[in-house]
Design an enzyme around this catalytic site. Structure first.
Site, short mmCIF file in Angstrom:
data_model
loop_
_atom_site.label_atom_id
_atom_site.label_comp_id
_atom_site.label_asym_id
_atom_site.label_seq_id
_atom_site.Cartn_x
_atom_site.Cartn_y
_atom_site.Cartn_z
N ARG A 118 32.87 -43.12 10.09
CA ARG A 118 34.30 -42.79 10.08
C ARG A 118 35.14 -43.92 10.67
NH1 ARG A 118 34.19 -36.29 11.35
NH2 ARG A 118 33.98 -35.72 9.18
N LYS A 166 24.24 -20.88 1.71
CA LYS A 166 24.98 -19.64 1.48
C LYS A 166 25.81 -19.69 0.22
CE LYS A 166 25.73 -17.18 5.58
NZ LYS A 166 26.80 -16.62 6.37
N GLY A 191 29.38 -31.65 4.12
CA GLY A 191 28.52 -32.06 5.23
C GLY A 191 27.07 -32.36 4.93
N GLY A 250 35.08 -30.19 5.47
CA GLY A 250 35.96 -29.08 5.11
C GLY A 250 37.06 -29.49 4.14
P1 AMP Z 1 25.41 -25.36 3.39
O1 AMP Z 1 26.01 -25.63 4.73
O2 AMP Z 1 25.72 -24.00 2.84
O3 AMP Z 1 25.63 -26.46 2.40
O4 AMP Z 1 23.86 -25.29 3.66
C1 AMP Z 1 23.09 -26.39 4.06
C2 AMP Z 1 21.81 -25.87 4.61
O5 AMP Z 1 21.14 -25.15 3.61
C3 AMP Z 1 20.83 -26.92 5.06
O6 AMP Z 1 20.74 -26.86 6.46
C4 AMP Z 1 19.52 -26.52 4.41
O7 AMP Z 1 18.43 -26.54 5.28
C5 AMP Z 1 19.79 -25.09 3.96
N1 AMP Z 1 18.97 -24.67 2.84
C6 AMP Z 1 18.84 -25.23 1.64
N2 AMP Z 1 17.93 -24.58 0.90
C7 AMP Z 1 17.47 -23.56 1.65
C8 AMP Z 1 16.50 -22.54 1.44
N3 AMP Z 1 15.83 -22.45 0.31
N4 AMP Z 1 16.27 -21.67 2.44
C9 AMP Z 1 16.94 -21.76 3.60
N5 AMP Z 1 17.88 -22.70 3.86
C10 AMP Z 1 18.14 -23.61 2.89
#
Ligand code: AMP
Length: 392
Positions: A34, A195, A351, A374
């Site tokens: 950054r 998620k 992120g 974000g």
């Molecule tokens: P997000 O912040 O929603 O983009 O999620 C990122 C996170 O998703 C990372 O820390 C990954 O470890 C997690 N992730 C990706 N695939 C899986 C999975 N199959 N099961 C659990 N966590 C996951």
């Protein structure tokens, strides 16, 4: 869009909202990206013979807290910017006023953490006015906070006629436009991560633009369950099953092809060392959970990535933080870098995918890696950001 290249800063004091909200580990700046991102704008102002007053937040302090003081990063700021940088003890107090008044052309001053004042987050008009009095003109180069209507990102602009997009902000905005407004077809969006609920607004917006969408990582299991598959212990959101079905229907309506994983590397526990097995993603044993994209999924994703001319990537394909489940995310990064080398435009934003390209050292092989988490997500949702609107 009025950019810094359209102005001569000779003898002008420019207040530049930068994003020096860098991670600090063991008293050291762990990632200088950054700071590096702001260098080109600072260099431009100084080259013209202007001076710079840098303003940023660092962390989430409540009032003054020593651990969030700019004194913790000033040495690294000087190293990265390759110049001497003065530091003021306050933001709008006597030290900031004195030091900014005495700045000579080509000199740079960093103000203390702007979030030591709670007026910053409130977008307070009097605070913004005081801040504006330090300078002759305003530049915003902090994409990472452009989605916040704070005093130093938004309110302050009302006090300047001369207000500009910094070079980093300009590149961020242009990269997003290149995907959302003028992407060369076929356009591919890859959405992964844990998620689905946090990615629904992006999916809803992107579906109107993309030709192909890869849904990978933890997000995919809600879709597979919604379609009647057995996902074992894999992460999913039951409250999103109907939404997943609606998205699949919408995709048909918009003629967008959604690609889901075919197979998945699973484990018994959420642990790097846990026993591994590859399953068809619709037939996962009850005592296993999906952790990473399987080989057949990766073959499919490679083909889709190689056939695309515009690629947006947000979210990993698996639990890439665990070395034994990082292969899918690493390979996806490799496919995107190959496609980029062949002429595709690739934008990595949000992120965890940014963390992944850094981890696998393929940052330089992407067309653009966003500096904003974000802020990038909100752009992808189709929202207008207050920090950007205020400059128009
Ligand atoms: P997000 O912040 O929603 O983009 O999620 C990122 C996170 O998703 C990372 O820390 C990954 O470890 C997690 N992730 C990706 N695939 C899986 C999975 N199959 N099961 C659990 N966590 C996951």
């Amino acid at each position: 869009m009025r950019t810094v290249d359209q102005f001569n800063f000779k003898n002008k004091r420019a207040i530049i909202r930068v994003d020096f909200n860098v991670p600090i580990e063991n008293n050291k700046v762990a990632d200088t990206s950054r700071i590096k991102a702001a260098k080109q704008t600072i260099d431009k102002v100084c080259k013209d013979g202007g001076s710079c007053i840098l303003v940023s937040h660092l962390g989430r302090p409540i009032g003054f807290q020593k651990e969030f003081s700019m004194t913790n990063i000033i040495n690294e700021v000087e190293n990265v910017l390759e110049r001497n940088v003065f530091l003021s003890k306050d933001v709008i107090g006597p030290d900031a006023k004195k030091k900014s008044l005495h700045l000579k052309p080509t000199q740079v001053l960093l103000l203390e953490n702007v979030r030591f004042h709670d007026e910053e987050k409130k977008g307070d008009i009097d605070f913004a006015k005081e801040l504006s009095l330090l300078a002759d003109c305003y530049i915003n180069d902090a994409f990472g906070t452009a989605h916040r209507a704070h005093a130093s990102t938004t309110t302050i602009t009302t006090f300047f006629n001369d207000k500009f997009f910094g070079k980093c902000l300009e590149q961020e905005v242009n990269s997003i436009k290149k995907v959302l407004n003028s992407g060369k077809k076929p356009i591919l969006a890859i959405l992964g991560g844990a998620k689905i609920s946090s990615k629904i607004p992006i999916l809803k917006n992107i579906i109107k633009i993309a030709d192909h969408i890869i849904v990978g990582g933890g997000m995919s299991f809600t879709f597979i369950k919604a379609m009647g598959g057995q996902i074992g212990l894999s992460i999913h959101e039951d409250s999103m099953l109907e939404t997943a079905k609606e998205i699949l229907e919408k995709a048909k309506k918009y003629n967008v092809k959604i690609h889901l994983p075919i197979d998945v590397v699973c484990s018994k526990k959420f642990d790097n060392e846990s026993e591994q097995r590859v399953f068809d993603i619709t037939k996962i044993d009850n005592d296993f959970q999906g952790m990473d994209a399987g080989p057949k999924s990766l073959d499919l994703f490679e083909k889709v990535v190689m056939d695309s001319n515009t690629i947006l990537w947000n979210g990993p394909l698996g639990v890439f933080e665990f070395s034994n489940f990082s292969n899918g995310t690493k390979m996806l990064g490799y496919f995107i870098s190959k496609s980029t080398k062949g002429g595709a435009f690739s934008l990595v934003g949000g992120g965890d995918s940014v963390a992944a390209v850094k981890k696998f050292k393929i940052e330089n092989k992407m067309s653009y890696v966003s500096t904003g988490g974000g802020a990038m997500l909100e752009c992808l949702e189709g929202k207008n950001l207050p920090g950007i609107n205020a400059l128009l």
